[in-house]
Enzyme design. Structure first.
Site, PDB file in Angstrom:
ATOM      1  N   GLU A  19       9.721  -5.148   8.434  1.00  0.00           N
ATOM      2  CA  GLU A  19      10.827  -5.169   7.637  1.00  0.00           C
ATOM      3  C   GLU A  19      12.189  -4.777   8.006  1.00  0.00           C
ATOM      4  O   GLU A  19      12.907  -4.223   7.258  1.00  0.00           O
ATOM      5  CB  GLU A  19      10.463  -4.440   6.423  1.00  0.00           C
ATOM      6  N   SER A 192       5.199  -6.270   2.251  1.00  0.00           N
ATOM      7  CA  SER A 192       5.719  -7.550   2.540  1.00  0.00           C
ATOM      8  C   SER A 192       4.922  -8.694   2.470  1.00  0.00           C
ATOM      9  O   SER A 192       5.006  -9.668   2.937  1.00  0.00           O
ATOM     10  CB  SER A 192       6.463  -7.490   4.017  1.00  0.00           C
ATOM     11  N   TYR A 261      11.029 -13.217   1.336  1.00  0.00           N
ATOM     12  CA  TYR A 261      12.080 -13.409   2.376  1.00  0.00           C
ATOM     13  C   TYR A 261      12.742 -14.483   2.720  1.00  0.00           C
ATOM     14  O   TYR A 261      13.822 -14.703   3.227  1.00  0.00           O
ATOM     15  CB  TYR A 261      11.609 -12.519   3.374  1.00  0.00           C
ATOM     16  N   ARG A 300       9.501   2.580  -6.750  1.00  0.00           N
ATOM     17  CA  ARG A 300       9.195   1.456  -7.642  1.00  0.00           C
ATOM     18  C   ARG A 300       7.835   1.200  -7.755  1.00  0.00           C
ATOM     19  O   ARG A 300       7.011   1.073  -7.041  1.00  0.00           O
ATOM     20  CB  ARG A 300       9.863   0.150  -7.140  1.00  0.00           C
ATOM     21  N   ASP A 302       5.167  -1.320  -9.476  1.00  0.00           N
ATOM     22  CA  ASP A 302       4.503  -2.466  -9.635  1.00  0.00           C
ATOM     23  C   ASP A 302       3.519  -2.589 -10.384  1.00  0.00           C
ATOM     24  O   ASP A 302       2.251  -2.277 -10.056  1.00  0.00           O
ATOM     25  CB  ASP A 302       4.834  -3.354  -8.381  1.00  0.00           C
ATOM     26  N   GLU A 316       1.093  -1.192  -7.311  1.00  0.00           N
ATOM     27  CA  GLU A 316       1.467  -0.213  -6.398  1.00  0.00           C
ATOM     28  C   GLU A 316       2.529   0.479  -6.514  1.00  0.00           C
ATOM     29  O   GLU A 316       3.398   0.105  -7.404  1.00  0.00           O
ATOM     30  CB  GLU A 316       1.631  -0.932  -4.914  1.00  0.00           C
ATOM     31  N   ASN A 318       6.133   1.686  -4.476  1.00  0.00           N
ATOM     32  CA  ASN A 318       6.680   1.549  -3.146  1.00  0.00           C
ATOM     33  C   ASN A 318       7.670   2.815  -3.182  1.00  0.00           C
ATOM     34  O   ASN A 318       8.604   2.864  -3.988  1.00  0.00           O
ATOM     35  CB  ASN A 318       7.578   0.235  -3.084  1.00  0.00           C
ATOM     36  N   GLY A 322      13.051  -2.068  -1.797  1.00  0.00           N
ATOM     37  CA  GLY A 322      14.423  -2.893  -1.101  1.00  0.00           C
ATOM     38  C   GLY A 322      15.520  -2.083  -2.055  1.00  0.00           C
ATOM     39  O   GLY A 322      15.605  -1.818  -3.250  1.00  0.00           O
TER      40      GLY A 322
HETATM   41  N1  LIG Z   1      -5.213  -8.547  -7.207  1.00  0.00           N
HETATM   42  C1  LIG Z   1      -4.154  -9.071  -7.362  1.00  0.00           C
HETATM   43  N2  LIG Z   1      -4.081 -10.052  -8.442  1.00  0.00           N
HETATM   44  C2  LIG Z   1      -2.938 -11.156  -8.707  1.00  0.00           C
HETATM   45  N3  LIG Z   1      -2.187 -11.297  -7.406  1.00  0.00           N
HETATM   46  C3  LIG Z   1      -1.881 -10.275  -6.499  1.00  0.00           C
HETATM   47  C4  LIG Z   1      -2.913  -9.231  -6.490  1.00  0.00           C
HETATM   48  N4  LIG Z   1      -2.776  -8.742  -5.493  1.00  0.00           N
HETATM   49  C5  LIG Z   1      -1.675  -8.975  -4.803  1.00  0.00           C
HETATM   50  N5  LIG Z   1      -1.138 -10.310  -5.529  1.00  0.00           N
HETATM   51  C6  LIG Z   1       0.179 -11.019  -5.137  1.00  0.00           C
HETATM   52  O1  LIG Z   1       0.533 -10.563  -3.866  1.00  0.00           O
HETATM   53  C7  LIG Z   1       1.737  -9.806  -4.036  1.00  0.00           C
HETATM   54  C8  LIG Z   1       1.914  -8.746  -2.723  1.00  0.00           C
HETATM   55  O2  LIG Z   1       0.768  -7.791  -2.927  1.00  0.00           O
HETATM   56  P1  LIG Z   1       1.007  -6.327  -2.885  1.00  0.00           P
HETATM   57  O3  LIG Z   1      -0.333  -5.696  -3.225  1.00  0.00           O
HETATM   58  O4  LIG Z   1       1.949  -5.872  -3.992  1.00  0.00           O
HETATM   59  O5  LIG Z   1       1.165  -5.916  -1.555  1.00  0.00           O
HETATM   60  P2  LIG Z   1       2.720  -5.677  -0.641  1.00  0.00           P
HETATM   61  O6  LIG Z   1       2.844  -4.226  -0.484  1.00  0.00           O
HETATM   62  O7  LIG Z   1       2.708  -6.481   0.371  1.00  0.00           O
HETATM   63  O8  LIG Z   1       3.779  -5.990  -1.560  1.00  0.00           O
HETATM   64  C9  LIG Z   1       1.892  -9.585  -5.359  1.00  0.00           C
HETATM   65  O9  LIG Z   1       3.459  -9.197  -5.479  1.00  0.00           O
HETATM   66  C10 LIG Z   1       1.270 -10.559  -6.034  1.00  0.00           C
HETATM   67  O10 LIG Z   1       2.140 -11.423  -6.286  1.00  0.00           O
HETATM   68 MG   LIG Z   2       3.997  -5.583  -3.726  1.00  0.00          MG
END
Ligand SMILES: Nc1ncnc2c1ncn2[C@@H]1O[C@H](COP(=O)(O)OP(=O)(O)O)[C@@H](O)[C@H]1O
Ligand SMILES: [Mg+2]
Length: 377
Positions: A19, A192, A261, A300, A302, A316, A318, A322
């Site tokens: 990143e 990411s 991105y 943040r 999510d 999660e 963060n 960003g």
């Molecule tokens: N268990 C899940 N169910 C549905 N969508 C998911 C799930 N886990 C991740 N995603 C999708 O993948 C994206 C990135 O996952 P995330 O766990 O937030 O990782 P990162 O830390 O890379 O952002 C999420 O914003 C969502 O769109």
């Molecule tokens: Mg995420």
């Protein structure tokens, strides 16, 4: 305020993670928004191979700092608390800062490593400390703490890479038994959406696990939620505030690296269309999640909001979200009545506040005169 009393804010940017470029955009926005009456920005770039470079004199553009800044290091020595040029001599003075704003996303920036160095150096810094930063980068430990705090998380399994390499068939079986498809397979300590797959059938598990294993020692497998993606900005140390929630509507199958991105098309909605009751649940969960990981300064949070039944899951936190002027974190604050440059003021205040609190803490006891004989050889 007297110009000489301006606080010198070291803006740490770039870094060794994937990143790097996002960090440059975030840092440029932060520097532009710093109130010049109160603050002097000292850009400190970290190149992709990990060199630290300071912009001095005319070298202030972030890309120039990375190309031709003065090479420095930050010694873990709290009595100097300054950046020391690698070149010695009269033309190379040490560079002091009053507070550091790490605008670094991902590994070696958001994961507690840089925060550890800043702790050793005795410098105040914006955002989460060592523990919360490390937990914020670990989807497995983070989810376990959320569960312990009574927060809803999607069902998940965690496997170590070495385990996966030894027992592939057994692990595939375990995943098939626990979940219906789709499942998400992710490296547990990355961001990411790198190394992540949405797996729609059993035959795809192996390659998804192999991919995730390339990016870390731990792999997390989660039930895929068909849900809306809601986010809340959190701000504070002891008194924690939550912003108006926003929503991400990816134009792709999920919010993957490309959607984040490479392509425009993802819609950001602030405020998210939610009922009042939903807003207060999201805000409450965001604050509790922040507390659960021992957060400080900002984060943040999510979420997923399951379409079929309205269930909420914390996805999660963060700890360095960003930070460009069009990023969700500052935008959600703006919509909540806190403009970008005031937000930065507040984050710096919070950094100084927690630093003062830490400075009051005793790290050892003073032995009475004459005591301590037992410690002598
Ligand atoms: N268990 C899940 N169910 C549905 N969508 C998911 C799930 N886990 C991740 N995603 C999708 O993948 C994206 C990135 O996952 P995330 O766990 O937030 O990782 P990162 O830390 O890379 O952002 C999420 O914003 C969502 O769109
Ligand atoms: Mg995420």
């Amino acid at each position: 305020m007297n110009a000489q009393k301006r606080l010198r804010v070291g803006i740490l940017f770039g870094g060794r993670s994937g990143e790097h470029e996002v960090s440059l955009a975030s840092a440029a926005s932060v520097i532009r928004a710093l109130d010049p009456e109160k603050f002097e920005a000292v850009p400190i770039g970290i190149s992709k191979d990990g060199r630290w470079l300071v912009g001095t004199g005319a070298v202030k553009m972030l890309s120039d700092v990375l190309k031709s800044g003065e090479r420095v290091s930050l010694p873990p020595d709290p009595t100097s608390a300054a950046l020391v040029p690698l070149a010695q001599g009269a033309g190379h003075p040490t560079v002091s800062v009053d507070v550091v704003f790490p605008v670094l996303h991902g590994t070696f920036g958001e994961d507690g490593t840089v925060q550890g160095l800043l702790e050793l150096a005795g410098l105040p810094y914006v955002g989460a400390g060592v523990l919360a930063s490390a937990v914020g980068m670990d989807k497995d430990v983070q989810k376990r703490l959320f569960k312990e705090a009574g927060l809803p998380v999607v069902p998940f399994l965690v496997f170590h890479r070495s385990e996966w390499e030894k027992n592939r068939a057994k692990i595939i079986d375990q995943i098939k038994k626990k979940f219906r498809f789709p499942v998400f397979v992710k490296p547990a300590t990355l961001g990411s959406s790198v190394g992540m797959s949405r797996v729609k059938a059993a035959g795809e598990i192996g390659s998804a696990m192999d991919l995730a294993a390339e990016f870390g020692l731990k792999i997390i497998v989660e039930r895929g939620v068909n849900g809306r993606e809601i986010e809340v900005s959190v701000l504070g140390n002891d008194e924690i505030q939550a912003s108006i929630p926003g929503e991400i509507v990816p134009h792709r199958e999920f919010y993957d690296y490309t959607a984040k991105y490479l392509e425009n098309g993802t819609q950001l909605m602030i405020p998210a269309p939610l009922t009042k009751k939903q807003v207060s649940i999201f805000q409450d969960c965001a604050v509790r999640a922040f507390r659960a990981i021992d957060g400080a300064g900002m984060a943040r949070c999510d979420f997923f909001l399951e379409r079929s039944n309205g269930k909420i899951y914390v996805n999660e936190l963060n700890t360095i979200p960003g930070f460009t002027s069009i990023s969700m974190y500052p935008k959600m604050w703006e919509a909540s009545g806190l403009p970008y440059s005031k937000l930065i003021d507040r984050l710096i205040e919070l950094a100084l506040e927690i630093h003062r609190q830490k400075a009051r803490t005793k790290y050892s006891i003073e032995l009475p005169a004459g005591a301590g004989g037992a410690l002598e050889p």
